[in-house]
Scaffold this motif. Structure first.
Motif, PDB file in Angstrom:
ATOM      1  N   LEU A  96     -37.729 -35.465  18.184  1.00  6.64           N
ATOM      2  CA  LEU A  96     -36.723 -34.404  18.286  1.00  6.64           C
ATOM      3  C   LEU A  96     -36.313 -34.195  19.740  1.00  6.64           C
ATOM      4  N   GLY A  97     -37.282 -34.253  20.644  1.00  5.18           N
ATOM      5  CA  GLY A  97     -36.988 -34.090  22.062  1.00  5.18           C
ATOM      6  C   GLY A  97     -36.144 -35.208  22.629  1.00  5.18           C
ATOM      7  N   ARG A  98     -36.119 -36.345  21.928  1.00  4.69           N
ATOM      8  CA  ARG A  98     -35.295 -37.479  22.353  1.00  4.69           C
ATOM      9  C   ARG A  98     -33.945 -37.490  21.658  1.00  4.69           C
ATOM     10  N   GLY A  99     -33.592 -36.373  21.013  1.00  3.05           N
ATOM     11  CA  GLY A  99     -32.274 -36.234  20.420  1.00  3.05           C
ATOM     12  C   GLY A  99     -32.090 -36.933  19.092  1.00  3.05           C
ATOM     13  N   LEU A 100     -33.194 -37.253  18.414  1.00  2.00           N
ATOM     14  CA  LEU A 100     -33.121 -37.931  17.125  1.00  2.00           C
ATOM     15  C   LEU A 100     -33.201 -36.924  15.988  1.00  2.00           C
ATOM     16  N   ASP A 101     -32.639 -37.295  14.842  1.00  6.97           N
ATOM     17  CA  ASP A 101     -32.864 -36.533  13.623  1.00  6.97           C
ATOM     18  C   ASP A 101     -34.200 -36.975  13.039  1.00  6.97           C
ATOM     19  N   VAL A 102     -34.981 -36.034  12.569  1.00  5.12           N
ATOM     20  CA  VAL A 102     -36.292 -36.334  11.989  1.00  5.12           C
ATOM     21  C   VAL A 102     -36.344 -35.771  10.582  1.00  5.12           C
ATOM     22  N   VAL A 103     -36.670 -36.637   9.619  1.00  5.55           N
ATOM     23  CA  VAL A 103     -36.962 -36.182   8.269  1.00  5.55           C
ATOM     24  C   VAL A 103     -38.444 -36.420   8.045  1.00  5.55           C
TER      25      VAL A 103
ATOM     26  N   ALA B  92     -30.895 -32.608  21.899  1.00  2.00           N
ATOM     27  CA  ALA B  92     -32.247 -32.441  21.367  1.00  2.00           C
ATOM     28  C   ALA B  92     -32.436 -31.024  20.842  1.00  2.00           C
ATOM     29  N   SER B  93     -32.999 -30.921  19.654  1.00  2.00           N
ATOM     30  CA  SER B  93     -33.187 -29.589  19.071  1.00  2.00           C
ATOM     31  C   SER B  93     -34.160 -29.645  17.911  1.00  2.00           C
ATOM     32  N   PRO B  94     -35.031 -28.622  17.800  1.00  2.00           N
ATOM     33  CA  PRO B  94     -35.894 -28.533  16.615  1.00  2.00           C
ATOM     34  C   PRO B  94     -35.103 -28.352  15.329  1.00  2.00           C
ATOM     35  N   GLU B  95     -33.848 -27.925  15.452  1.00  2.00           N
ATOM     36  CA  GLU B  95     -33.018 -27.730  14.267  1.00  2.00           C
ATOM     37  C   GLU B  95     -32.658 -29.047  13.595  1.00  2.00           C
ATOM     38  N   ARG B  96     -32.931 -30.162  14.265  1.00  2.00           N
ATOM     39  CA  ARG B  96     -32.625 -31.469  13.680  1.00  2.00           C
ATOM     40  C   ARG B  96     -33.784 -31.989  12.822  1.00  2.00           C
ATOM     41  N   LEU B  97     -34.749 -31.110  12.558  1.00  2.00           N
ATOM     42  CA  LEU B  97     -35.882 -31.440  11.695  1.00  2.00           C
ATOM     43  C   LEU B  97     -35.605 -30.987  10.273  1.00  2.00           C
ATOM     44  N   THR B  98     -35.746 -31.909   9.330  1.00  2.00           N
ATOM     45  CA  THR B  98     -35.706 -31.558   7.911  1.00  2.00           C
ATOM     46  C   THR B  98     -37.010 -31.995   7.262  1.00  2.00           C
ATOM     47  N   PHE B  99     -37.302 -31.431   6.118  1.00  2.00           N
ATOM     48  CA  PHE B  99     -38.576 -31.698   5.447  1.00  2.00           C
ATOM     49  C   PHE B  99     -38.343 -31.931   3.967  1.00  2.00           C
ATOM     50  N   THR B 100     -39.082 -32.878   3.413  1.00  2.00           N
ATOM     51  CA  THR B 100     -39.071 -33.130   1.979  1.00  2.00           C
ATOM     52  C   THR B 100     -40.462 -33.560   1.551  1.00  2.00           C
ATOM     53  N   THR B 101     -40.802 -33.246   0.321  1.00  2.00           N
ATOM     54  CA  THR B 101     -42.073 -33.732  -0.233  1.00  2.00           C
ATOM     55  C   THR B 101     -41.903 -35.100  -0.877  1.00  2.00           C
ATOM     56  N   ASP B 102     -40.672 -35.599  -0.911  1.00  2.00           N
ATOM     57  CA  ASP B 102     -40.361 -36.879  -1.547  1.00  2.00           C
ATOM     58  C   ASP B 102     -40.380 -37.984  -0.493  1.00  2.00           C
ATOM     59  N   VAL B 103     -41.457 -38.787  -0.488  1.00  2.00           N
ATOM     60  CA  VAL B 103     -41.599 -39.856   0.503  1.00  2.00           C
ATOM     61  C   VAL B 103     -40.452 -40.849   0.414  1.00  2.00           C
ATOM     62  N   ALA B 104     -40.076 -41.213  -0.803  1.00  2.00           N
ATOM     63  CA  ALA B 104     -39.002 -42.189  -0.985  1.00  2.00           C
ATOM     64  C   ALA B 104     -37.688 -41.671  -0.414  1.00  2.00           C
ATOM     65  N   ALA B 105     -37.397 -40.411  -0.630  1.00  2.00           N
ATOM     66  CA  ALA B 105     -36.160 -39.840  -0.104  1.00  2.00           C
ATOM     67  C   ALA B 105     -36.154 -39.848   1.419  1.00  2.00           C
ATOM     68  N   ALA B 106     -37.295 -39.549   2.025  1.00  2.00           N
ATOM     69  CA  ALA B 106     -37.386 -39.566   3.481  1.00  2.00           C
ATOM     70  C   ALA B 106     -37.123 -40.968   4.019  1.00  2.00           C
ATOM     71  N   ALA B 107     -37.713 -41.971   3.394  1.00  2.00           N
ATOM     72  CA  ALA B 107     -37.557 -43.347   3.868  1.00  2.00           C
ATOM     73  C   ALA B 107     -36.154 -43.873   3.613  1.00  2.00           C
ATOM     74  N   ALA B 108     -35.540 -43.461   2.512  1.00  2.00           N
ATOM     75  CA  ALA B 108     -34.229 -43.996   2.135  1.00  2.00           C
ATOM     76  C   ALA B 108     -33.160 -43.668   3.162  1.00  2.00           C
ATOM     77  N   GLY B 109     -33.279 -42.537   3.826  1.00  2.00           N
ATOM     78  CA  GLY B 109     -32.263 -42.134   4.788  1.00  2.00           C
ATOM     79  C   GLY B 109     -32.612 -42.425   6.232  1.00  2.00           C
ATOM     80  N   ALA B 110     -33.705 -43.169   6.471  1.00  2.00           N
ATOM     81  CA  ALA B 110     -34.201 -43.361   7.835  1.00  2.00           C
ATOM     82  C   ALA B 110     -33.784 -44.711   8.408  1.00  2.00           C
TER      83      ALA B 110
ATOM     84  N   ILE C 118     -42.424 -30.216  25.948  1.00  2.00           N
ATOM     85  CA  ILE C 118     -41.405 -31.259  25.868  1.00  2.00           C
ATOM     86  C   ILE C 118     -40.183 -30.863  26.694  1.00  2.00           C
ATOM     87  N   SER C 119     -39.818 -29.594  26.653  1.00  2.00           N
ATOM     88  CA  SER C 119     -38.667 -29.123  27.417  1.00  2.00           C
ATOM     89  C   SER C 119     -38.888 -29.278  28.914  1.00  2.00           C
ATOM     90  N   ARG C 120     -40.111 -28.996  29.373  1.00  2.00           N
ATOM     91  CA  ARG C 120     -40.403 -29.136  30.805  1.00  2.00           C
ATOM     92  C   ARG C 120     -40.329 -30.597  31.257  1.00  2.00           C
TER      93      ARG C 120
END
Length: 313
Positions: free
Chosen positions: A25-32, A64-82, A55-57
């Protein structure tokens, strides 16, 4: 031609996974992120928030933002969009095989599946990938990944050169210092080096040569200070003066070989384990794990900032 990495799937959000998520996230990536444990999302978001000031220091990239973090309990869904998968599940082959079977089926064929495993061989992990074992690597970080730059990239027997190159390029772009292993072996490189030191440290305690606290001091106030700046070979080269490492090997090589023959071969008996545990407790004198980690991370931050201003290897 593989797509650029914009979204990383972080599979498993324990201590290592949460640290990875914060770093990406600190490197400006989207994280699922994905983890089946109850309360995993709440813990992950709390961990990312706790890591964010550090990380900010160190410096955030634009966007970069923590707002780019999403969460799912579906492993397949996380991998499909990565565009890259960083797996951090339990260190058990059967668990890895079940997990990687899902990742292999869900992720695009060009997506690297990297495991944070600290000791399992990538060829063993890839047994869970019947379709595309050629994109499996170990991408082993060092704790905490949001601070420590090292990543060990380890290909397996069936890993393609393209997958290794993509992993190396991704980690480099993400601000890490990856090294590539030419052969897979248990524990990779850095953990084996640590294990060699722990072996003698445990032996010295077992034989009553020095206390746990004295051994920690011997490293943290001695060679450990130099090792934080340069590696063992470069430091040895400097210790040889004008003659460099060639002079050291000529004059100190035979005594070193004698020391090797005298190194201990300890067994972690209940008595030795008790000595080690009690020794650490006595050394810390009531300092909590969180307090100790905060002190360590503060010094690490200062060191990393200083190293970034030099061209040391």
């Amino acid at each position: 031609m593989s797509a650029p990495v914009r979204t990383v799937a972080v599979v498993g959000t324990g201590v290592i996974g949460a640290s990875w998520a914060a770093h990406f996230l600190g490197r400006g990536l989207d994280v699922v992120a994905t983890d089946p444990a109850a309360g995993a999302e709440e813990r992950l978001r709390a961990d990312v928030a706790a890591h964010w000031p550090t990380i900010s220091r160190l410096g955030l990239v634009p966007g970069a933002s923590p707002e780019r973090l999403t969460f799912t309990t579906d492993v397949a869904a996380a991998a499909a969009g990565a565009d890259f998968v960083q797996e951090n599940g339990p260190e058990r082959p059967e668990v890895k095989h079940r997990l990687f079977a899902v990742l292999d089926a869900a992720a695009r064929p060009d997506v690297v599946l990297a495991s944070s495993s600290s000791g399992l061989l990538p060829s063993v992990i890839a047994q869970g990938c019947p379709a595309h074992p050629e994109r499996v690597v170990v991408g082993h970080p060092f704790h905490p990944p949001h601070l420590i730059p090292l990543v060990e990239v380890v290909p397996g027997e069936r890993t393609s050169e393209e997958a290794v190159e993509r992993a190396m390029a991704f980690y480099t772009a993400a601000g890490k210092r990856p090294i590539r292993l030419r052969h897979e072996l248990p524990g990779h490189v850095a953990n084996r080096l640590q294990a060699a030191l722990w072996r003698e440290a445990y032996s010295l305690v077992d034989r009553g040569v020095a206390s746990v606290a004295d051994i920690d001091t011997a490293i943290s106030q001695g060679p450990g200070l130099r090792w934080a700046v340069l590696g063992p070979f470069a430091n040895q080269h400097l210790s040889g003066g004008a003659g460099g490492i060639a002079h050291v090997l000529e004059h100190l090589g035979p005594p070193t070989e004698a020391w090797w023959r005298d190194l201990g071969d300890p067994t972690l008996t209940p008595e030795l384990v008790a000595k080690l545990v009690d020794g650490v407790a006595a050394e810390l004198g009531g300092v909590t794990t969180d307090e100790l980690a905060a002190r360590r991370d503060a010094v690490l931050h200062t060191l990393l900032v200083a190293k970034a201003r030099t061209d040391l290897p």
